[in-house]
Design an enzyme around this catalytic site. Structure first.
Site, PDB file in Angstrom:
ATOM      1  N   TYR A 124      27.679  33.910  32.752  1.00 41.15           N
ATOM      2  CA  TYR A 124      26.573  33.668  31.828  1.00 41.15           C
ATOM      3  C   TYR A 124      27.069  33.683  30.388  1.00 41.15           C
ATOM      4  O   TYR A 124      27.785  34.598  29.966  1.00 41.15           O
ATOM      5  CB  TYR A 124      25.463  34.719  31.968  1.00 41.15           C
ATOM      6  CG  TYR A 124      24.484  34.593  30.836  1.00 41.15           C
ATOM      7  CD1 TYR A 124      23.599  33.517  30.812  1.00 41.15           C
ATOM      8  CD2 TYR A 124      24.517  35.445  29.748  1.00 41.15           C
ATOM      9  CE1 TYR A 124      22.758  33.327  29.742  1.00 41.15           C
ATOM     10  CE2 TYR A 124      23.675  35.262  28.670  1.00 41.15           C
ATOM     11  CZ  TYR A 124      22.798  34.198  28.675  1.00 41.15           C
ATOM     12  OH  TYR A 124      21.969  33.990  27.598  1.00 41.15           O
ATOM     13  N   ASP A 183      24.839  40.556  26.453  1.00 41.88           N
ATOM     14  CA  ASP A 183      23.758  40.207  27.385  1.00 41.88           C
ATOM     15  C   ASP A 183      24.265  40.276  28.820  1.00 41.88           C
ATOM     16  O   ASP A 183      25.150  39.521  29.210  1.00 41.88           O
ATOM     17  CB  ASP A 183      23.251  38.800  27.071  1.00 41.88           C
ATOM     18  CG  ASP A 183      22.009  38.430  27.871  1.00 41.88           C
ATOM     19  OD1 ASP A 183      21.557  39.234  28.711  1.00 41.88           O
ATOM     20  OD2 ASP A 183      21.486  37.319  27.648  1.00 41.88           O
ATOM     21  N   ARG A 212      12.156  42.285  23.590  1.00 39.99           N
ATOM     22  CA  ARG A 212      12.617  40.961  23.127  1.00 39.99           C
ATOM     23  C   ARG A 212      12.023  39.828  23.965  1.00 39.99           C
ATOM     24  O   ARG A 212      12.732  39.085  24.651  1.00 39.99           O
ATOM     25  CB  ARG A 212      14.132  40.881  23.096  1.00 39.99           C
ATOM     26  CG  ARG A 212      14.875  41.365  24.311  1.00 39.99           C
ATOM     27  CD  ARG A 212      16.340  40.980  24.266  1.00 39.99           C
ATOM     28  NE  ARG A 212      16.569  39.576  24.533  1.00 39.99           N
ATOM     29  CZ  ARG A 212      16.748  38.657  23.608  1.00 39.99           C
ATOM     30  NH1 ARG A 212      16.711  38.946  22.324  1.00 39.99           N
ATOM     31  NH2 ARG A 212      16.953  37.396  23.948  1.00 39.99           N
ATOM     32  N   HIS A 256      22.228  39.752  31.419  1.00 36.81           N
ATOM     33  CA  HIS A 256      21.446  38.692  32.057  1.00 36.81           C
ATOM     34  C   HIS A 256      20.954  39.088  33.456  1.00 36.81           C
ATOM     35  O   HIS A 256      20.966  38.288  34.393  1.00 36.81           O
ATOM     36  CB  HIS A 256      22.195  37.364  32.097  1.00 36.81           C
ATOM     37  CG  HIS A 256      21.338  36.205  31.680  1.00 36.81           C
ATOM     38  ND1 HIS A 256      21.007  35.167  32.508  1.00 36.81           N
ATOM     39  CD2 HIS A 256      20.721  35.947  30.512  1.00 36.81           C
ATOM     40  CE1 HIS A 256      20.240  34.307  31.870  1.00 36.81           C
ATOM     41  NE2 HIS A 256      20.052  34.756  30.642  1.00 36.81           N
ATOM     42  N   GLU A 300      12.823  39.523  27.863  1.00 31.19           N
ATOM     43  CA  GLU A 300      12.904  38.070  27.883  1.00 31.19           C
ATOM     44  C   GLU A 300      12.162  37.456  29.068  1.00 31.19           C
ATOM     45  O   GLU A 300      11.566  36.383  28.952  1.00 31.19           O
ATOM     46  CB  GLU A 300      14.378  37.665  27.917  1.00 31.19           C
ATOM     47  CG  GLU A 300      14.665  36.189  27.992  1.00 31.19           C
ATOM     48  CD  GLU A 300      16.160  35.917  27.990  1.00 31.19           C
ATOM     49  OE1 GLU A 300      16.592  34.963  28.643  1.00 31.19           O
ATOM     50  OE2 GLU A 300      16.912  36.679  27.334  1.00 31.19           O
ATOM     51  N   GLU A 342      21.646  43.988  26.449  1.00 34.55           N
ATOM     52  CA  GLU A 342      20.452  43.190  26.757  1.00 34.55           C
ATOM     53  C   GLU A 342      20.283  42.926  28.250  1.00 34.55           C
ATOM     54  O   GLU A 342      21.249  42.643  28.949  1.00 34.55           O
ATOM     55  CB  GLU A 342      20.550  41.858  25.999  1.00 34.55           C
ATOM     56  CG  GLU A 342      19.416  40.900  26.260  1.00 34.55           C
ATOM     57  CD  GLU A 342      19.622  39.574  25.553  1.00 34.55           C
ATOM     58  OE1 GLU A 342      18.967  38.587  25.958  1.00 34.55           O
ATOM     59  OE2 GLU A 342      20.432  39.500  24.615  1.00 34.55           O
ATOM     60  N   HIS A 380      13.082  36.701  21.565  1.00 32.48           N
ATOM     61  CA  HIS A 380      13.935  35.690  22.195  1.00 32.48           C
ATOM     62  C   HIS A 380      13.801  34.375  21.426  1.00 32.48           C
ATOM     63  O   HIS A 380      12.695  33.911  21.163  1.00 32.48           O
ATOM     64  CB  HIS A 380      13.449  35.509  23.646  1.00 32.48           C
ATOM     65  CG  HIS A 380      14.280  34.616  24.483  1.00 32.48           C
ATOM     66  ND1 HIS A 380      13.778  33.496  25.117  1.00 32.48           N
ATOM     67  CD2 HIS A 380      15.579  34.684  24.844  1.00 32.48           C
ATOM     68  CE1 HIS A 380      14.723  32.929  25.828  1.00 32.48           C
ATOM     69  NE2 HIS A 380      15.833  33.619  25.671  1.00 32.48           N
TER      70      HIS A 380
END
Length: 424
Positions: free
Chosen positions: A181, A228, A301, A230, A280, A254, A330
């Site tokens: 990612y 991040d 976020r 993800h 997100e 994140e 985001h």
């Protein structure tokens, strides 16, 4: 039984008289893809010549469903309404479907909501942020994304951004396998792997601390570093990663967990020495609010169109302020400039502001959306023109027709060395 056709659904109006003279006359969507990702903008027209509003409804991966939802289901709820009744119109759109929330419904609602705020700002002759009580800061610090196939490439990119003024940089480095990612995948596979192109959690947990050890040694102590995950880790793996990154003082880590594991976030946050930023993938204001009130996040976020738009986001920002949580909305390429402007309006007016994600739009986007804010020395400022201060050149937009998102194809390739599917 009559042979005459069934009557069309009537316009749906509230039981009180509108307070203003302006009425909504039309609602439609414009979809364009100047960066290869469809962005959806809702336009709301009124009886006053030249007075209209624009709102972001971008759900890139299912953009056609959002368009259908707006034009076939919500438009009739708005015709004849006073555009100033933003809260009632939003509640009407939200509750009318009975089953509510989800990214399609909330992005559709967001497009309308933001367009109504744009109209209100234009009527008042003010930028939207002034309607909220004005600024608590003059400019908004942002973070940008440095990535590369190797640590050397990632750090070289980070140095470029630091030289351009950014004080917050997210670092992502390539992993072996096609499921990486935020950075290019690295060829090579794994010994004895059933799927040599697969992504490995074990490798990721080992290589990420190495990235940040090098970053702190080479980039210095002053720059704020972010990362991040993800959503690919289990709760225990998230704690292991967070603790391994403690020496490198990240600004935040994140999306450590997927939404299916959100109930574990308070425990992960309590065990993490690194601030946790999540939200997100929230698809309702209620879900996002529970992250804040439940002690699961340090920074919230959300993709604000996915939780219902500007009205929902400003409520969430107030809730975050009361709970000592900061915002980090985001805002990558699949947020339209209208959505980015909405982020900025909350950023400059909210004491809960933490940091703002930044996407540097190419010139084609600035041509389609005149007034799109430009980043300067790592900072963004909202427009001073009424409303969002952004227009839409539909002729320029038509030169970039929407195409189906390629995310589906990529997501189906995010698999481990045993062939099992990971969260993308």
């Amino acid at each position: 039984m009559s042979d005459s056709p069934a009557p069309a659904f009537p316009t749906v109006l509230p039981p009180w008289e509108p307070s203003g003279d302006v009425r909504i006359t039309g609602v439609r969507c414009i979809v364009t893809a100047p960066e290869g990702m469809p962005v959806v903008v809702v336009r709301v027209d009124t009886t006053e010549p030249g007075l209209y509003g624009l709102g972001c409804a971008t759900f890139t991966q299912r953009y056609a469903a959002v368009v259908e939802y707006v034009e076939q289901h919500l438009a009739r709820l708005l015709i004849g309404r006073d555009p100033g009744d933003i809260e009632d119109i939003g509640r009407s759109a939200h509750l009318s479907a009975y089953w509510r929330n989800g990214p399609v419904a909330n992005n559709a609602l967001s497009g309308i909501d933001m367009a109504l705020w744009d109209i209100l700002g234009k009527q008042a002759g003010m930028p939207v942020y002034r309607l909220l009580g004005g600024r608590v800061r003059t400019a908004v610090p942002t973070y940008t994304h440095a990535s590369g196939a190797t640590i050397e490439e990632t750090l070289a990119k980070a140095r470029e951004f630091m030289g351009a003024g950014w004080q917050h940089v997210r670092l992502q480095v390539g992993q072996r396998g096609i499921g990486t990612y935020g950075a290019p995948g690295v060829a090579g596979g794994y010994p004895r792997a059933a799927n040599p192109d697969g992504w490995s959690v074990t490798d990721y947990l080992a290589s990420t601390p190495e990235l940040f050890a090098r970053a702190r040694a080479e980039l210095g102590k002053e720059v704020n570093l972010l990362h991040d995950v993800h959503s690919r880790l289990t709760p225990k793996q998230a704690v292991i990663l967070a603790r391994s990154l403690e020496p490198y003082r990240l600004f935040f880590l994140e999306d450590v967990l997927a939404p299916e594991y959100f109930d574990h976030l308070p425990a992960v946050r309590a065990a993490s020495p690194v601030p946790i930023a999540v939200g997100e993938l929230c698809t309702s204001l209620t879900e996002a609010a529970r992250l804040v009130t439940g002690g699961g996040v340090d920074l919230i976020r959300c993709h604000i169109s996915a939780i219902g738009g500007f009205t929902a986001a400003r409520k969430l920002a107030t809730l975050a302020e009361l709970h000592g949580v900061q915002t980090a909305w985001h805002s990558p390429a699949d947020v339209s400039p209208i959505g980015a402007a909405a982020n900025l309006a909350i950023d400059v007016t909210s004491p809960a502001f933490g940091i703002q994600e930044c996407h540097v739009y190419p010139e084609a986007v600035h041509e389609i959306f005149p007034g799109t804010p430009r980043v300067e020395d790592g900072y963004l400022r909202p427009n001073e023109a009424p409303g969002w201060g952004i227009e839409l050149d539909e002729k320029a937009a038509a030169a970039f027709p929407p195409v189906l998102s390629r995310h589906d194809e990529w997501a189906l390739g995010v698999r481990g060395t045993d062939g099992a599917l990971f969260a993308p």
